[in-house]
Design a protein around this motif. Structure first.
Motif, PDB file in Angstrom:
ATOM      1  N   ARG A  34     -57.651  23.428  76.785  1.00  0.00           N
ATOM      2  CA  ARG A  34     -56.789  22.327  76.329  1.00  0.00           C
ATOM      3  C   ARG A  34     -55.312  22.701  76.363  1.00  0.00           C
ATOM      4  O   ARG A  34     -54.461  21.919  75.944  1.00  0.00           O
ATOM      5  CB  ARG A  34     -57.153  21.969  74.879  1.00  0.00           C
ATOM      6  CG  ARG A  34     -58.501  21.319  74.740  1.00  0.00           C
ATOM      7  CD  ARG A  34     -58.921  21.301  73.264  1.00  0.00           C
ATOM      8  NE  ARG A  34     -60.275  20.795  73.116  1.00  0.00           N
ATOM      9  CZ  ARG A  34     -60.582  19.560  72.726  1.00  0.00           C
ATOM     10  NH1 ARG A  34     -59.642  18.720  72.424  1.00  0.00           N
ATOM     11  NH2 ARG A  34     -61.838  19.193  72.616  1.00  0.00           N
ATOM     12  N   LEU A  35     -55.001  23.931  76.789  1.00  0.00           N
ATOM     13  CA  LEU A  35     -53.598  24.389  76.760  1.00  0.00           C
ATOM     14  C   LEU A  35     -53.026  24.468  78.165  1.00  0.00           C
ATOM     15  O   LEU A  35     -53.740  24.818  79.116  1.00  0.00           O
ATOM     16  CB  LEU A  35     -53.517  25.783  76.113  1.00  0.00           C
ATOM     17  CG  LEU A  35     -53.900  25.868  74.631  1.00  0.00           C
ATOM     18  CD1 LEU A  35     -53.933  27.335  74.202  1.00  0.00           C
ATOM     19  CD2 LEU A  35     -52.915  25.084  73.767  1.00  0.00           C
ATOM     20  N   ALA A  36     -51.745  24.207  78.282  1.00  0.00           N
ATOM     21  CA  ALA A  36     -51.062  24.350  79.574  1.00  0.00           C
ATOM     22  C   ALA A  36     -50.686  25.817  79.784  1.00  0.00           C
ATOM     23  O   ALA A  36     -50.406  26.534  78.805  1.00  0.00           O
ATOM     24  CB  ALA A  36     -49.812  23.487  79.581  1.00  0.00           C
ATOM     25  N   PRO A  37     -50.677  26.297  81.036  1.00  0.00           N
ATOM     26  CA  PRO A  37     -50.229  27.669  81.288  1.00  0.00           C
ATOM     27  C   PRO A  37     -48.848  27.888  80.661  1.00  0.00           C
ATOM     28  O   PRO A  37     -48.007  26.994  80.697  1.00  0.00           O
ATOM     29  CB  PRO A  37     -50.154  27.748  82.822  1.00  0.00           C
ATOM     30  CG  PRO A  37     -51.078  26.674  83.304  1.00  0.00           C
ATOM     31  CD  PRO A  37     -51.028  25.576  82.278  1.00  0.00           C
ATOM     32  N   GLY A  38     -48.664  29.052  80.072  1.00  0.00           N
ATOM     33  CA  GLY A  38     -47.362  29.354  79.456  1.00  0.00           C
ATOM     34  C   GLY A  38     -47.236  28.851  78.029  1.00  0.00           C
ATOM     35  O   GLY A  38     -46.186  29.033  77.395  1.00  0.00           O
TER      36      GLY A  38
END
Ligand SMILES: C[S@@+](CC[C@H](N)C(=O)[O-])C[C@H]1O[C@@H](n2cnc3c(N)ncnc32)[C@H](O)[C@@H]1O
Length: 204
Positions: A34-38
């Protein structure tokens, strides 16, 4: 706690390798998916650098927090891409709205349970809108237990699952997943409440 985990670091790792039915990989994947890279991620009570810490540091900007110098030395060696800080998780401060996710695996049952409402409030405050909190909580009704565990002095404390749920909701979290899971520790079964919760994003 710091002295205990400094002293038992190898015993702890050998003991934890014997645990079976631990769902941590699957729950960690539910968070990372559920998280974006970075994304900015905090791991409270990170220990010596688990597979989850390595995974979180591979894709995200990870800060690990732990009280034990020995665990932190090991974590820095194993996970050079993350930042590790020696702080008590009940006292550490991050800027409001500055974090995308907070993870705390098998550590909040070492915190006096009266501190959990304030801690959940802080985690909620650190998170940006839509931010995520993943944790595995103790579920026994234990006000405070002090004694020897794995050959070192240790402290345990926890609320039953219903109270954990009330406190998380009271801090403003929406519970996306909330499951009781029994793992097999070397001494026998142990139950934990796994929760993936989110801070509501503003409407519109
Ligand atoms: C049971 S181990 C879990 C380690 C790792 N999260 C894992 O899942 O394998 C608990 C860890 O939390 C740390 N810890 C306990 N109380 C803490 C506190 N108040 N603040 C920061 N770290 C703490 C200990 O030093 C230890 O490394």
């Amino acid at each position: 706690m710091a002295a205990g985990y400094d002293a038992m670091i190898d015993t702890w790792e050998s003991w934890s390798c014997l645990i079976t039915d631990d769902p941590r990989d699957e729950w960690c994947a539910a968070l990372t998916g559920r998280l974006a890279p970075g994304a900015r991620v905090i791991e409270l009570g990170c220990g010596g650098g688990t597979a989850e810490t390595i995974q979180l540091a591979r894709w995200f900007r990870l800060t690990g927090v732990d009280l034990s110098d020995a665990q932190l030395r090991r974590a820095r060696r194993r996970v050079p891409g993350a930042v590790f800080i020696r702080e008590d998780l009940t006292e550490v401060v991050f800027d409001a709205g500055s974090i995308d996710a907070v993870a705390a695996f098998y550590v909040l049952n070492h915190v006096p349970r009266d501190l959990l409402p304030g801690l959940f409030g802080c985690v909620h405050d650190w998170l940006a809108p839509g931010g995520l909190f993943l944790t595995a909580l103790g579920v026994s009704d234990t006000p405070a237990w002090t004694g020897e565990w794995l050959g070192a002095p240790t402290f345990f404390s926890s609320y039953p699952a219903g109270r954990n749920r009330e406190l998380l909701r009271g801090a403003g979290f929406e519970l996306l997943r909330d499951e009781l899971v029994t793992i097999q520790e070397p001494e026998g079964p142990a139950e934990f409440q796994w929760v993936l919760a989110s801070k509501a994003a503003p409407c519109g």
